[in-house]
Design a protein around this motif. Sequence first.
Motif, mmCIF file in Angstrom:
data_model
loop_
_atom_site.group_PDB
_atom_site.id
_atom_site.type_symbol
_atom_site.label_atom_id
_atom_site.label_comp_id
_atom_site.label_asym_id
_atom_site.label_seq_id
_atom_site.Cartn_x
_atom_site.Cartn_y
_atom_site.Cartn_z
ATOM 1 N N LYS A 96 61.348 -16.238 9.840
ATOM 2 C CA LYS A 96 61.135 -14.799 10.281
ATOM 3 C C LYS A 96 62.019 -13.957 9.949
ATOM 4 O O LYS A 96 61.886 -12.879 9.197
ATOM 5 N N LEU A 97 63.244 -14.304 10.136
ATOM 6 C CA LEU A 97 64.362 -13.354 9.875
ATOM 7 C C LEU A 97 64.543 -13.285 8.391
ATOM 8 O O LEU A 97 64.901 -11.977 7.842
ATOM 9 N N ARG A 98 64.593 -14.580 7.785
ATOM 10 C CA ARG A 98 64.838 -14.340 6.258
ATOM 11 C C ARG A 98 63.712 -13.747 5.579
ATOM 12 O O ARG A 98 64.187 -12.707 4.675
ATOM 13 N N MET A 99 62.400 -13.856 6.009
ATOM 14 C CA MET A 99 61.434 -12.935 5.372
ATOM 15 C C MET A 99 61.540 -11.508 5.544
ATOM 16 O O MET A 99 61.314 -10.885 4.712
ATOM 17 N N LEU A 100 61.915 -11.145 6.847
ATOM 18 C CA LEU A 100 61.973 -9.720 7.025
ATOM 19 C C LEU A 100 63.316 -9.266 6.366
ATOM 20 O O LEU A 100 63.017 -8.031 5.814
ATOM 21 N N LYS A 101 64.304 -9.659 6.214
ATOM 22 C CA LYS A 101 65.513 -9.470 5.316
ATOM 23 C C LYS A 101 64.912 -9.217 3.788
ATOM 24 O O LYS A 101 65.496 -8.259 3.276
ATOM 25 N N SER A 102 64.337 -10.314 3.247
ATOM 26 C CA SER A 102 63.884 -10.203 1.932
ATOM 27 C C SER A 102 63.017 -9.070 1.677
ATOM 28 O O SER A 102 63.136 -8.372 0.627
ATOM 29 N N LEU A 103 61.957 -8.666 2.621
ATOM 30 C CA LEU A 103 61.124 -7.614 2.362
ATOM 31 C C LEU A 103 61.998 -6.223 2.430
ATOM 32 O O LEU A 103 61.591 -5.384 1.601
ATOM 33 N N LYS A 104 62.881 -6.246 3.389
ATOM 34 C CA LYS A 104 63.758 -5.204 3.393
ATOM 35 C C LYS A 104 64.475 -4.807 2.206
ATOM 36 O O LYS A 104 64.495 -3.533 1.496
ATOM 37 N N HIS A 105 65.094 -6.053 1.497
ATOM 38 C CA HIS A 105 65.873 -5.664 0.201
ATOM 39 C C HIS A 105 64.950 -5.452 -0.943
ATOM 40 O O HIS A 105 65.178 -4.620 -1.561
ATOM 41 N N GLU A 106 63.716 -6.029 -0.715
ATOM 42 C CA GLU A 106 62.690 -5.562 -1.771
ATOM 43 C C GLU A 106 62.360 -3.924 -1.557
ATOM 44 O O GLU A 106 62.146 -3.490 -2.778
ATOM 45 N N TYR A 107 62.182 -3.654 -0.780
ATOM 46 C CA TYR A 107 61.771 -2.262 -0.482
ATOM 47 C C TYR A 107 63.241 -1.442 -0.831
ATOM 48 O O TYR A 107 62.985 -0.278 -1.657
ATOM 49 N N GLU A 108 64.382 -1.565 -0.609
ATOM 50 C CA GLU A 108 65.548 -0.943 -0.905
ATOM 51 C C GLU A 108 65.804 -0.882 -2.463
ATOM 52 O O GLU A 108 66.389 -0.059 -3.023
ATOM 53 N N SER A 109 65.324 -1.912 -3.013
ATOM 54 C CA SER A 109 65.523 -2.212 -4.588
ATOM 55 C C SER A 109 64.518 -1.574 -5.498
ATOM 56 O O SER A 109 64.790 -1.522 -6.659
ATOM 57 N N GLN A 110 63.545 -1.254 -4.782
ATOM 58 C CA GLN A 110 62.322 -0.634 -5.633
ATOM 59 C C GLN A 110 62.780 0.859 -6.104
ATOM 60 O O GLN A 110 63.426 1.486 -5.366
ATOM 61 N N SER A 111 62.274 1.086 -7.396
ATOM 62 C CA SER A 111 62.695 2.278 -7.839
ATOM 63 C C SER A 111 61.329 3.137 -7.363
ATOM 64 O O SER A 111 60.293 2.628 -7.645
ATOM 65 N N LEU A 112 61.556 4.414 -7.098
ATOM 66 C CA LEU A 112 60.295 5.095 -6.520
ATOM 67 C C LEU A 112 59.534 5.975 -7.573
ATOM 68 O O LEU A 112 60.331 6.095 -8.550
ATOM 69 N N GLU A 113 58.375 5.925 -7.451
ATOM 70 C CA GLU A 113 57.527 6.842 -8.347
ATOM 71 C C GLU A 113 57.986 8.255 -8.122
ATOM 72 O O GLU A 113 58.407 8.577 -7.119
ATOM 73 N N SER A 114 57.587 9.014 -9.205
ATOM 74 C CA SER A 114 58.067 10.564 -8.893
ATOM 75 C C SER A 114 57.535 11.110 -7.864
ATOM 76 O O SER A 114 58.170 11.959 -7.189
ATOM 77 N N SER A 115 56.286 10.900 -7.529
ATOM 78 C CA SER A 115 55.677 11.711 -6.220
ATOM 79 C C SER A 115 56.668 11.062 -5.211
ATOM 80 O O SER A 115 56.758 12.055 -4.330
ATOM 81 N N ALA A 116 56.717 10.144 -4.874
ATOM 82 C CA ALA A 116 57.356 9.442 -3.747
ATOM 83 C C ALA A 116 58.836 9.697 -3.798
ATOM 84 O O ALA A 116 59.389 10.115 -2.682
ATOM 85 N N TYR A 117 59.449 9.933 -5.077
ATOM 86 C CA TYR A 117 60.812 10.470 -4.962
ATOM 87 C C TYR A 117 60.876 11.888 -4.515
ATOM 88 O O TYR A 117 61.891 12.194 -3.678
ATOM 89 N N VAL A 118 60.031 12.854 -4.776
ATOM 90 C CA VAL A 118 60.057 14.090 -4.447
ATOM 91 C C VAL A 118 59.964 14.148 -2.755
ATOM 92 O O VAL A 118 60.493 14.820 -2.377
ATOM 93 N N ILE A 119 59.000 13.320 -2.227
ATOM 94 C CA ILE A 119 59.004 13.342 -0.724
ATOM 95 C C ILE A 119 60.070 12.397 -0.040
ATOM 96 O O ILE A 119 60.385 13.265 0.668
ATOM 97 N N VAL A 120 60.785 11.686 -0.745
ATOM 98 C CA VAL A 120 61.892 11.217 0.023
ATOM 99 C C VAL A 120 63.120 12.157 0.000
ATOM 100 O O VAL A 120 63.719 12.512 0.992
ATOM 101 N N ILE A 121 63.121 12.845 -1.288
ATOM 102 C CA ILE A 121 64.235 13.871 -1.382
ATOM 103 C C ILE A 121 63.905 15.120 -0.478
ATOM 104 O O ILE A 121 64.951 15.594 0.161
ATOM 105 N N THR A 122 62.721 15.408 -0.255
ATOM 106 C CA THR A 122 62.319 16.539 0.516
ATOM 107 C C THR A 122 62.614 16.138 2.103
ATOM 108 O O THR A 122 63.268 16.942 2.874
#
Length: 680
Positions: A240-266
């Motif tokens: 369970k821990l390994r899957m959660l860490k893998s999912l977290k890594h996947e989130y952090e390594s993804q490049s955001l779309e332009s709309s999502a990027y603007v939201i994150v920056i805001t």
Amino acid sequence: MKNLLDNLYRNQSIIFKFFLLALSVFLIVYFFPTGGQFKYEIVKGKPWQYENLYAPFDFAVLKSDEEVSAEKSKIKKTHIPYFEFDVATAKKVKNTWKDKLELSQDSLLQNNPQVSDFISETIDEVYQNGIRIQDDGENNYSIVFLIKDKQVEEVPYEDLLTQEDLKPFLISEIEESNLTEYRNSLLEIFFDVLEVNVKYDEELNQKQIKSKFDQISYTRGRVTKGSKIIAKGEIIEGEKLRMLKSLKHEYESQSLESSAYVIVITGYTCLVGLSLLMLLLFIRQYRPDIFDNNNKITFIFFNILFLVFLTLLVLSLDNDYIYVVPLCILPLTLKAFFDARLGLFTHMITVLILGLVVPDSYEYMFLQIIAGIVTILTVSELYKRANLFISVVQITLVYIFAYFAFNMIKEGSIADINYNNFIYFLLSGLGLLFVQPLIYAYEKIFGLISDLSLLELSDTNSKLLKELANIAPGTFHHSLNVANLAEAAANEIGANSLLIRVGALYHDIGKMKNPIYFTENQSTSVSPHDELSPKESAEIIINHRLEGIEIAKRRNLPDRIIDFIRTHHGTTTVYYFYAKQKEEEDLEVNEKDFRYPGPIPFSKETAILMMCDAVEAASKSLKEPNTKLIDDFVEKIINKQIQEDQFINANITFKEIQSIKKILKSKLNNIYHLRIEYPD
């Protein structure tokens, strides 16, 4: 248009602060990592406190660091090493061995052709695989690759003779050839002519190992979209821990779309802006003198930006090195220039900002805030080198202790704690030792003053104080007495005693221009004021304040010291000459001609100096002083200053003023205590 320009001019200080705030927010957010953020906190060994989590997309499950390390270790163990065979050396030995023989050895060969053939055959056999350098004994290869003329041969490792193996091998060959009677001579010949020609090819082996490392798969298995990863209340451990860490890594390594990027920056902009705005409001509420000084505000924001950028730089290189950054240098620096409360608050705001992007943000923030508190509590009198070293050791130990305790809870095992971070904490502690040269640089760049500079200025052997002692010795002696009184008073109420001592030493340097016009410098009963009108005399006395400011600026004294020169008389009157003028004139006298222009004291330290200066100067007029006379005298002078509203701008309380009175009475009683009369 004119009104607009007038408003801009009047509000330029506030406009600058908002510009500085906006610029700081922009720079911080611009350099923030902008990958996706995993919105859940993962704590090993703890129950999952959120709702059931399902995979939002397909992703690979990462192998643990231990699994990857085990694979790398296996690759190293199973790697067949490459050795380079130097063909040129082997040929040279075969072709020239006879040329190296001595006369007696050459005679042996001529008389025994069998010996010559034996030596030639043995050399050929030795260089079939060559001679290598003796290894450290830790290698347990069974076979190796031998590179000869760009051809690779697989040979048993034991067939590569070492210098140590050579003698037993040669003795065995000699005995098999029935040449035992010539053994010593033959061994001597072989050891003279044979040379090492096989060496371990470090570069090629590293390339081969690296190539195999690159082929390692860092994932094992996949989780398909919609699959349940963990249910609410399940313990976060194992797969369970390994899957959660893998999912977290996947989130952090993804490049955001332009709309999502603007939201994150805001979002980042709002949070960072809110944090820095809280800092400005804190300074405005509790440190208005700092808030009104744009130079000091710029200095504070510069320190925040410097440490944020340094942390982000380390974060971009490797997350593991995050604790190398000596973040506690921020409260150390601000405490040296301002005070502990502002230093700690600024440190906490900086940690909150960094907590938005660092991994394991709760752990990071916990450790840094604890370390910041310890920094504020332990570091005192920074100008003493021993104090700094002791404090750095304490801060480092608290880092290690808190990290160790935190990870015992987090990992549930001492063996799983990353002990490399202890080394990083030590490096961070060493970084804190650079605070002194950093403070010196800040003093020159921002024109601020720290205890280190105050200590230098308090040296009575400094050039300016020596001039004061030579030109106006009475004033110098008066300044020393005021410094002692003021320092004692400051210690009593918790004010900055070092600052007030330095301010007292320099507060009357303006008297160097006309020293004879001040009574403490007059050696006879004849006064130059006898030749002047009371108004002219008062003008000379009042001008010593302005002349002191000019001298201080020419000698590059810090502004905080000049403040003591500027305020030590406030808006009081030169009462002696004012009364004298009233006696001489029947008409009403203009009191402004006999009043100091101010400003009045605006801090505890400047207020203390005003009291001590007035009391010390007037005490010289006491005749046959006793305890009651001194007590009444101190009360009268300070109460008069209070009645004239000299302390309304200073953050000093009536209780503190009473404490100062008590100290002044005690000190003056010690100075003027009665002595026994010695017989003639």
